[in-house]
Design a protein around this motif. Structure first.
Motif, PDB file in Angstrom:
ATOM      1  N   ASP A 195       0.775  -1.242   0.000  1.00 40.63           N
ATOM      2  CA  ASP A 195       0.000   0.000   0.000  1.00 40.63           C
ATOM      3  C   ASP A 195       0.802   1.285   0.000  1.00 40.63           C
ATOM      4  N   PRO A 230      -3.609  10.834  -7.555  1.00 41.03           N
ATOM      5  CA  PRO A 230      -4.692  10.740  -8.542  1.00 41.03           C
ATOM      6  C   PRO A 230      -5.805  11.712  -8.220  1.00 41.03           C
ATOM      7  N   ASP A 231      -5.712  12.319  -7.067  1.00 38.59           N
ATOM      8  CA  ASP A 231      -6.719  13.297  -6.709  1.00 38.59           C
ATOM      9  C   ASP A 231      -6.790  14.402  -7.745  1.00 38.59           C
ATOM     10  N   ASP A 241       0.668   2.485  -3.243  1.00 38.77           N
ATOM     11  CA  ASP A 241      -0.615   2.670  -3.909  1.00 38.77           C
ATOM     12  C   ASP A 241      -1.384   3.859  -3.397  1.00 38.77           C
ATOM     13  N   GLY A 242      -1.197   4.138  -2.112  1.00 36.49           N
ATOM     14  CA  GLY A 242      -2.111   5.092  -1.507  1.00 36.49           C
ATOM     15  C   GLY A 242      -2.066   6.445  -2.195  1.00 36.49           C
ATOM     16  N   PRO A 243      -3.189   6.881  -2.662  1.00 37.07           N
ATOM     17  CA  PRO A 243      -3.182   8.152  -3.391  1.00 37.07           C
ATOM     18  C   PRO A 243      -2.993   9.361  -2.499  1.00 37.07           C
ATOM     19  N   VAL A 244      -3.484   9.243  -1.258  1.00 38.20           N
ATOM     20  CA  VAL A 244      -3.312  10.329  -0.302  1.00 38.20           C
ATOM     21  C   VAL A 244      -3.588  11.689  -0.919  1.00 38.20           C
ATOM     22  N   PRO A 245      -4.765  11.892  -1.380  1.00 38.00           N
ATOM     23  CA  PRO A 245      -5.014  13.169  -2.062  1.00 38.00           C
ATOM     24  C   PRO A 245      -4.880  14.367  -1.145  1.00 38.00           C
TER      25      PRO A 245
END
Lengths: 305, 192
Positions: free
Chosen positions: A262, A277-278, A265-269
């Motif tokens: 993770d 990816p936010d 992977d975590g986008p953590v916008p």
């Protein structure tokens, strides 16, 4: 007014307008054109009401939804662990099963201590780089007893009032007391599964099969003995790595897959990371999501197809 | 698609990803739910929908489009449950006072105009027959295609297209009569 009003607005025209495309009635009167423009503007405004909340804007109901998300996440790890325990119990006498519990808990505890940087506590979401992936079964009481599987007072109560898998938890309770007491039942932690995978891979290369408990855990986690290989590849972070996404079962594998891959992977916008990816999710009203087939859209909204 | 990635990460337990999903999808859900339960109850019903969405999230399989369809279906079921539980008709032409307050609080002329346009938009949608309102908002606000809209509503795709056309015609008539009234009023004032 000799012409039928809105005669230009047939089903095709309606479809174009719903997709956010401008429609030019042709042939059409000035009135038709004006009608089409008004309608297009109206639909653009309507689509705009559904645009994503800006990052700095208040999102009504968000914290309640996040709380529900956390609760459901705990449920998922419980359900998985309980199902696995039921499997083990069928195969072994209860006493031996308790020994497995002890092993799983201990190994899980040790593994957690050694994997620095991960937050095993679902109630304390870590900001980047660690994400809040739960290590199933190792949600230690430090977080407020959030995930002790047999614990009926756990705050992770499903909103509908029923909890998955709890009836099984009462079984191992008395036996499990002889262990560390952290978990009444042994949902295998992701760390445990990782160890299992290492054992699996090592013993495969030596031409030997890992012991039954290991194979049971891996079989359940991967959804079949033939899938253990790819599952372990994903869990141990092989170059492909994408197998973690293709969980064969929903709840059973969602948890263990989530942990170790993770941080990437975590986008953590919310962190405003440039790679988040936010950014795309945040783009012009609804463009990012439904616009796949409608590249020609002129209006700032895309009602999709 | 960013929403697809966020959904999958959320399914794996990533809370930040779930927040991203919520922020992207909830505005749409609210817009749709309003057509069924009205402005006053929309947020309550939407939060009930999210309880179910989070509970069933691990079992969901699909991309962003499918997620919007799936969550819309959940929102619809919660809305209909709400309507039945309250034993009242859907609040078509419902409570617009919240919108009014929001408009009144606008600082700038631009904001005021935006709020007014939003208010008028929602007002017109709320005046449509419910089936037409649902079709238009599922298409435009939830961003669903004809097929998914039809599945959620239990209609044939042809019926969805017809309902959409009728709804848009009705809205166009209201818009035109509104603009006509405005023009007439302007002429009248000039003549005074």
């Amino acid at each position: 007014m000799a012409e039928k009003p809105l005669g230009w607005l047939d089903e095709d025209a309606a479809e174009h307008l719903l997709r956010g495309e401008s429609v030019l009635p042709s042939p059409g009167t000035a009135r038709d054109v004006a009608e089409a423009e008004r309608l297009a503007a109206f639909l653009a405004t309507l689509a705009d009401t559904g645009r994503r909340y800006p990052d700095d804007a208040y999102a009504p109901g968000q914290e309640a939804a996040v709380a529900a998300f956390r609760a459901a996440r705990r449920e998922t790890s419980h359900g998985f662990g309980t199902a696995l325990f039921a499997l083990v119990r069928r195969i072994r006498p209860l006493r031996a099963a308790a020994a497995v519990t002890l092993l799983a808990c201990t190994a899980g505890g040790m593994a957690v201590a050694s994997t620095a940087g991960l937050s095993p506590f679902t109630d304390t979401p870590a900001k980047p780089p660690a994400t809040v992936s739960p290590l199933p079964g190792t949600s230690m009481p430090a977080a407020g007893g959030s995930a002790t599987p047999g614990n009926d007072s756990s705050p992770s109560a499903d909103p509908d009032g029923h909890r998955s898998g709890d009836p099984d938890n009462s079984g191992p309770g008395p036996d499990a007391k002889e262990n560390s007491g952290k978990d009444a039942t042994p949902p295998p932690s992701a760390a445990q599964l990782e160890d299992d995978c290492r054992a699996f891979v090592t013993e495969q290369t030596r031409g030997e099969r890992p012991d039954r408990e290991t194979m049971n855990r891996l079989n359940k986690a991967a959804g079949g003995t033939s899938k253990i290989g790819p599952y372990c590849d994903g869990l141990l972070g092989s170059p492909g790595g994408s197998t973690a996404d293709e969980s064969p079962d929903g709840p059973a594998t969602a948890s263990p897959d989530s942990t170790l891959s993770d941080p990437n992977d975590g986008p953590v916008p919310d962190a405003g990371s440039p790679t988040s990816p936010d950014k795309a999710v945040d783009s012009a009203p609804q463009d990012a999501e439904p616009a796949a087939g409608t590249g020609e859209t002129t209006a700032p909204t895309a009602a999709t197809d | 698609m960013a929403l697809t990635a966020a959904v999958r990460s959320a399914q794996k337990g990533d809370e930040a990803a779930f927040r991203a999903v919520y922020r992207a999808v909830n505005p749409r859900l609210l817009g749709y739910v309003r057509t069924l339960v009205g402005e006053g109850d929309a947020e309550d019903v939407a939060s009930e929908a999210w309880l179910q969405i989070t509970r069933d999230l691990a079992g969901f399989k699909g991309d962003a489009d499918q997620f919007r369809g799936w969550s819309a279906r959940i929102a619809r079921n919660r809305s209909l449950d709400h309507i039945r539980a309250r034993s009242r008709r859907p609040a078509i032409g419902g409570d617009e006072t919240e919108l009014t307050d929001r408009a009144a609080a606008s600082d700038t002329a631009a904001e005021a105009m935006t709020a007014q346009a939003t208010r008028r938009t929602l007002s017109l949608i709320s005046r449509l027959p419910r089936g037409q309102a649902e079709v238009v908002t599922l298409r435009v606000v939830m961003g669903l295609d004809v097929k998914r809209t039809a599945e959620i509503l239990g209609k044939r795709p042809g019926a969805v297209r017809t309902a959409a056309q009728r709804g848009l015609k009705q809205i166009a008539e209201w818009l035109e009569s509104d603009s006509g009234v405005t023009e007439t009023a302007a002429r009248t004032l000039k003549g005074m």
